[in-house]
Design a protein around this motif. Sequence first.
Motif, PDB file in Angstrom:
ATOM      1  N   ARG A 170     -11.044  -2.803  -6.057  1.00  0.00           N
ATOM      2  CA  ARG A 170     -11.836  -1.849  -6.817  1.00  0.00           C
ATOM      3  C   ARG A 170     -12.358  -2.526  -8.079  1.00  0.00           C
ATOM      4  O   ARG A 170     -12.249  -3.741  -8.251  1.00  0.00           O
ATOM      5  CB  ARG A 170     -10.985  -0.624  -7.181  1.00  0.00           C
ATOM      6  CG  ARG A 170     -10.207  -0.002  -6.041  1.00  0.00           C
ATOM      7  CD  ARG A 170     -11.091   0.696  -5.049  1.00  0.00           C
ATOM      8  NE  ARG A 170     -11.645   1.928  -5.597  1.00  0.00           N
ATOM      9  CZ  ARG A 170     -12.353   2.795  -4.914  1.00  0.00           C
ATOM     10  NH1 ARG A 170     -12.623   2.546  -3.639  1.00  0.00           N
ATOM     11  NH2 ARG A 170     -12.809   3.895  -5.478  1.00  0.00           N
ATOM     12  N   GLU A 171     -12.878  -1.713  -8.993  1.00  0.00           N
ATOM     13  CA  GLU A 171     -13.488  -2.260 -10.204  1.00  0.00           C
ATOM     14  C   GLU A 171     -12.492  -2.994 -11.095  1.00  0.00           C
ATOM     15  O   GLU A 171     -12.870  -3.908 -11.847  1.00  0.00           O
ATOM     16  CB  GLU A 171     -14.156  -1.133 -11.005  1.00  0.00           C
ATOM     17  CG  GLU A 171     -15.355  -0.500 -10.326  1.00  0.00           C
ATOM     18  CD  GLU A 171     -14.944   0.488  -9.223  1.00  0.00           C
ATOM     19  OE1 GLU A 171     -13.727   0.784  -9.094  1.00  0.00           O
ATOM     20  OE2 GLU A 171     -15.841   0.937  -8.492  1.00  0.00           O
ATOM     21  N   ASP A 172     -11.209  -2.615 -11.029  1.00  0.00           N
ATOM     22  CA  ASP A 172     -10.230  -3.259 -11.907  1.00  0.00           C
ATOM     23  C   ASP A 172      -9.832  -4.646 -11.433  1.00  0.00           C
ATOM     24  O   ASP A 172      -9.070  -5.345 -12.106  1.00  0.00           O
ATOM     25  CB  ASP A 172      -8.991  -2.380 -12.060  1.00  0.00           C
ATOM     26  CG  ASP A 172      -8.250  -2.147 -10.743  1.00  0.00           C
ATOM     27  OD1 ASP A 172      -8.665  -2.711  -9.704  1.00  0.00           O
ATOM     28  OD2 ASP A 172      -7.251  -1.403 -10.745  1.00  0.00           O
ATOM     29  N   GLY A 173     -10.337  -5.068 -10.261  1.00  0.00           N
ATOM     30  CA  GLY A 173     -10.090  -6.433  -9.791  1.00  0.00           C
ATOM     31  C   GLY A 173      -8.774  -6.651  -9.079  1.00  0.00           C
ATOM     32  O   GLY A 173      -8.459  -7.783  -8.698  1.00  0.00           O
ATOM     33  N   ARG A 174      -7.982  -5.608  -8.877  1.00  0.00           N
ATOM     34  CA  ARG A 174      -6.704  -5.778  -8.175  1.00  0.00           C
ATOM     35  C   ARG A 174      -6.943  -6.123  -6.712  1.00  0.00           C
ATOM     36  O   ARG A 174      -7.760  -5.488  -6.034  1.00  0.00           O
ATOM     37  CB  ARG A 174      -5.855  -4.503  -8.256  1.00  0.00           C
ATOM     38  CG  ARG A 174      -5.145  -4.320  -9.586  1.00  0.00           C
ATOM     39  CD  ARG A 174      -4.102  -3.227  -9.467  1.00  0.00           C
ATOM     40  NE  ARG A 174      -3.043  -3.601  -8.517  1.00  0.00           N
ATOM     41  CZ  ARG A 174      -2.164  -2.733  -8.035  1.00  0.00           C
ATOM     42  NH1 ARG A 174      -2.222  -1.455  -8.372  1.00  0.00           N
ATOM     43  NH2 ARG A 174      -1.234  -3.141  -7.196  1.00  0.00           N
ATOM     44  N   THR A 175      -6.254  -7.116  -6.229  1.00  0.00           N
ATOM     45  CA  THR A 175      -6.361  -7.559  -4.843  1.00  0.00           C
ATOM     46  C   THR A 175      -4.968  -7.658  -4.247  1.00  0.00           C
ATOM     47  O   THR A 175      -3.963  -7.643  -4.970  1.00  0.00           O
ATOM     48  CB  THR A 175      -7.041  -8.931  -4.753  1.00  0.00           C
ATOM     49  OG1 THR A 175      -6.182  -9.897  -5.404  1.00  0.00           O
ATOM     50  CG2 THR A 175      -8.403  -8.918  -5.435  1.00  0.00           C
ATOM     51  N   LEU A 176      -4.912  -7.757  -2.960  1.00  0.00           N
ATOM     52  CA  LEU A 176      -3.607  -7.961  -2.336  1.00  0.00           C
ATOM     53  C   LEU A 176      -2.991  -9.272  -2.792  1.00  0.00           C
ATOM     54  O   LEU A 176      -1.776  -9.369  -2.981  1.00  0.00           O
ATOM     55  CB  LEU A 176      -3.740  -7.931  -0.813  1.00  0.00           C
ATOM     56  CG  LEU A 176      -3.934  -6.542  -0.194  1.00  0.00           C
ATOM     57  CD1 LEU A 176      -4.224  -6.651   1.300  1.00  0.00           C
ATOM     58  CD2 LEU A 176      -2.708  -5.663  -0.415  1.00  0.00           C
ATOM     59  N   SER A 177      -3.814 -10.280  -3.007  1.00  0.00           N
ATOM     60  CA  SER A 177      -3.277 -11.562  -3.480  1.00  0.00           C
ATOM     61  C   SER A 177      -2.721 -11.450  -4.890  1.00  0.00           C
ATOM     62  O   SER A 177      -1.856 -12.242  -5.283  1.00  0.00           O
ATOM     63  CB  SER A 177      -4.348 -12.644  -3.421  1.00  0.00           C
ATOM     64  OG  SER A 177      -5.429 -12.336  -4.277  1.00  0.00           O
ATOM     65  N   SER A 178      -3.198 -10.472  -5.669  1.00  0.00           N
ATOM     66  CA  SER A 178      -2.706 -10.327  -7.044  1.00  0.00           C
ATOM     67  C   SER A 178      -1.262  -9.839  -7.080  1.00  0.00           C
ATOM     68  O   SER A 178      -0.621  -9.868  -8.131  1.00  0.00           O
ATOM     69  CB  SER A 178      -3.600  -9.366  -7.842  1.00  0.00           C
ATOM     70  OG  SER A 178      -3.489  -8.041  -7.349  1.00  0.00           O
ATOM     71  N   MET A 179      -0.738  -9.391  -5.940  1.00  0.00           N
ATOM     72  CA  MET A 179       0.684  -9.051  -5.873  1.00  0.00           C
ATOM     73  C   MET A 179       1.532 -10.302  -5.949  1.00  0.00           C
ATOM     74  O   MET A 179       2.758 -10.223  -6.096  1.00  0.00           O
ATOM     75  CB  MET A 179       0.990  -8.287  -4.586  1.00  0.00           C
ATOM     76  CG  MET A 179       0.294  -6.943  -4.485  1.00  0.00           C
ATOM     77  SD  MET A 179       0.634  -6.097  -2.925  1.00  0.00           S
ATOM     78  CE  MET A 179       2.364  -5.713  -3.086  1.00  0.00           C
ATOM     79  N   GLY A 180       0.890 -11.480  -5.843  1.00  0.00           N
ATOM     80  CA  GLY A 180       1.588 -12.752  -5.937  1.00  0.00           C
ATOM     81  C   GLY A 180       1.139 -13.689  -4.849  1.00  0.00           C
ATOM     82  O   GLY A 180       1.428 -13.450  -3.670  1.00  0.00           O
ATOM     83  N   VAL A 181       0.405 -14.746  -5.210  1.00  0.00           N
ATOM     84  CA  VAL A 181      -0.111 -15.683  -4.208  1.00  0.00           C
ATOM     85  C   VAL A 181       1.030 -16.366  -3.468  1.00  0.00           C
ATOM     86  O   VAL A 181       0.890 -16.748  -2.299  1.00  0.00           O
ATOM     87  CB  VAL A 181      -1.045 -16.718  -4.869  1.00  0.00           C
ATOM     88  CG1 VAL A 181      -1.460 -17.792  -3.871  1.00  0.00           C
ATOM     89  CG2 VAL A 181      -2.287 -16.028  -5.417  1.00  0.00           C
ATOM     90  N   ILE A 182       2.177 -16.481  -4.131  1.00  0.00           N
ATOM     91  CA  ILE A 182       3.313 -17.135  -3.480  1.00  0.00           C
ATOM     92  C   ILE A 182       3.684 -16.409  -2.182  1.00  0.00           C
ATOM     93  O   ILE A 182       4.178 -17.010  -1.224  1.00  0.00           O
ATOM     94  CB  ILE A 182       4.530 -17.203  -4.443  1.00  0.00           C
ATOM     95  CG1 ILE A 182       5.652 -18.034  -3.806  1.00  0.00           C
ATOM     96  CG2 ILE A 182       5.021 -15.814  -4.804  1.00  0.00           C
ATOM     97  CD1 ILE A 182       6.816 -18.282  -4.735  1.00  0.00           C
ATOM     98  N   TYR A 183       3.413 -15.095  -2.129  1.00  0.00           N
ATOM     99  CA  TYR A 183       3.696 -14.320  -0.931  1.00  0.00           C
ATOM    100  C   TYR A 183       2.408 -13.819  -0.275  1.00  0.00           C
ATOM    101  O   TYR A 183       2.385 -12.754   0.356  1.00  0.00           O
ATOM    102  CB  TYR A 183       4.588 -13.123  -1.274  1.00  0.00           C
ATOM    103  CG  TYR A 183       5.987 -13.489  -1.711  1.00  0.00           C
ATOM    104  CD1 TYR A 183       6.674 -14.550  -1.118  1.00  0.00           C
ATOM    105  CD2 TYR A 183       6.642 -12.776  -2.706  1.00  0.00           C
ATOM    106  CE1 TYR A 183       7.957 -14.886  -1.515  1.00  0.00           C
ATOM    107  CE2 TYR A 183       7.940 -13.095  -3.105  1.00  0.00           C
ATOM    108  CZ  TYR A 183       8.587 -14.155  -2.506  1.00  0.00           C
ATOM    109  OH  TYR A 183       9.856 -14.486  -2.892  1.00  0.00           O
ATOM    110  N   ALA A 184       1.349 -14.592  -0.392  1.00  0.00           N
ATOM    111  CA  ALA A 184       0.055 -14.150   0.117  1.00  0.00           C
ATOM    112  C   ALA A 184       0.084 -13.903   1.614  1.00  0.00           C
ATOM    113  O   ALA A 184      -0.508 -12.939   2.114  1.00  0.00           O
ATOM    114  CB  ALA A 184      -1.020 -15.184  -0.224  1.00  0.00           C
TER     115      ALA A 184
END
Length: 575
Positions: free
Chosen positions: A164-178
Amino acid sequence: MKTAEIKQWNLQNETGKLAQNIVRNWLLGIRESNPAILDMFRDRELKPYRDLLPWSGEFAGKYLTSAYYVYQLTGDSGLYQYVQGFIAELLSYLDDGYLGCFQKDCRLTGSYSGSPGETGQTWDAWAHYHIMYGLCLWYDETHQACYFQAVLEIAERFIRTFYREDGRTLSSMGVIYAEMNMAPLHIFALLYQRTHEQKYLDFALKITNDLTIPGAGDYIRCAQEGLEYYQGPKPRWESLHIIMGIAALYECTGDRIYLDAARQILYSILKTDVHNTGAFSTEEGALGTPFKNGNIEVCCVIAFNAFAAQLLPLLKDPFIADFLEISLYNAVMGSFSPTGRWSTYNTPMDGTKCANYHSIGFQCRPGSPELNCCSVNAPRGVGMLSQWAFMEEMDSLYINYYEACTVLLKSGLRIQITGDYPADNTIHIHFSGAMPKNVLLRIPSWSEKTTLDYHGRTDSPEKGGYYLLTDLKEGDDLFLTLDFTAHYLAGQEDFAGKTSIYKGPILYGLDQSLNPRVDFENPPTLSNASIDAAKPIRQADGSIRLNIDNGVVLNDFYHLGASGCFYKTWLPVKK
């Protein structure tokens, strides 16, 4: 090509016995024996918070998926009723599209309940993926609208939260666990297939863009460049669920870039990282060789076999079915106690078989002494036989499975297979009811000289393909004789100078308990002639033995080490 629609299975064989034992001794009663499997959702807001694993929320979803596939084989009414109660309680914990086990401030953030400001800790999206997938399967079976509605509610929560507009992505949960938290790509592609609603495809495509960031898997580009899977940035087993999503995107869009990527990855793994047992992975990922000692995790086997079963109808390559058969009889069944009570985490080529709650005891928690990533996932490996055993396309039936069984297809065709395959090489297939126009028999790539007797004539089908029959009628009988001449795999690296021995799809090995007079550390060299002369013999316990003329007894991999003793599948063999 697709999975044949089967109304009823009756497996009069060792696979069927194992499936029933898994139902009776593991799947039924899991809520009572390991109450935290659901209580972790109920108690997520209670302090002090439970000590959870990053992936604890997956257990319920993996259980649902395993139970579904095993139910397809067994038709066990008790399991059916039990799972309905399990799902009813699970869905009672759905809150605004969230069905995870972390407190309100940490939902889909990658944070533990006790440290909401620290991301990159949990696999919350991954856990939701497994729950959504399991619910979809049981919706297909029961047509309970609330199951699919719950999946859609969770999907809406994802759509409101990410990209969404705030830029949150699934990868932002932590690339280490992408490779874990981007697995929902698969379920969103499946949702588009089911509903044709553009928002689900759009979300899936946003995840594919997310895969290209540094530290993520970048699977499509790596495949396009011809890299082997092990050479990519994320060659762990969890990535395979994302790659299943990539393959599903081909079915959504028809864009061959997705199918070509999935095909490249499948054949790369088959070439570089499948062990003699038919098991994928060493130390939970791809190394580029199957000849290294290391843990061979059951979850890796299940994920790759699920991927292979997905691609079989898309690629129509019987070699994939050959692989699935070898993996079923060795890696999959060999990971279970024949009682169905327990399965392994690591099923080594040489060594011992330990219950997963011993090997990965760190995953045990109060209220869930037997729950871990593998214990809830392993039954799926057996049940997935239902996906590839019999397949159909238009007026054609594909037969990939030859163990004794009776199946009734929804079309009205009844197939009865008798014989003692895979202990014996002669298979009798009888047809009754509504016949398809074409029947195609899988002729395994290891069967050098095959004969097929029917209609008073004898044919000699070529190995490694489907043999087309266009003139069958109701009441016809086929007598298929496969070549059980021993075939071998020469060891390399850690197993240089050793050989693995097969007859048909079965890997045979040396079991310490069956060979008390043999120097187990330095077993005698076996000759090709003595191995060829040994006929597989079915035992009362269901195991299959080869009695070699020098006194050595070899046993099928499924039963090797069942008592806890040491075993070897890499042995000295000479021509």
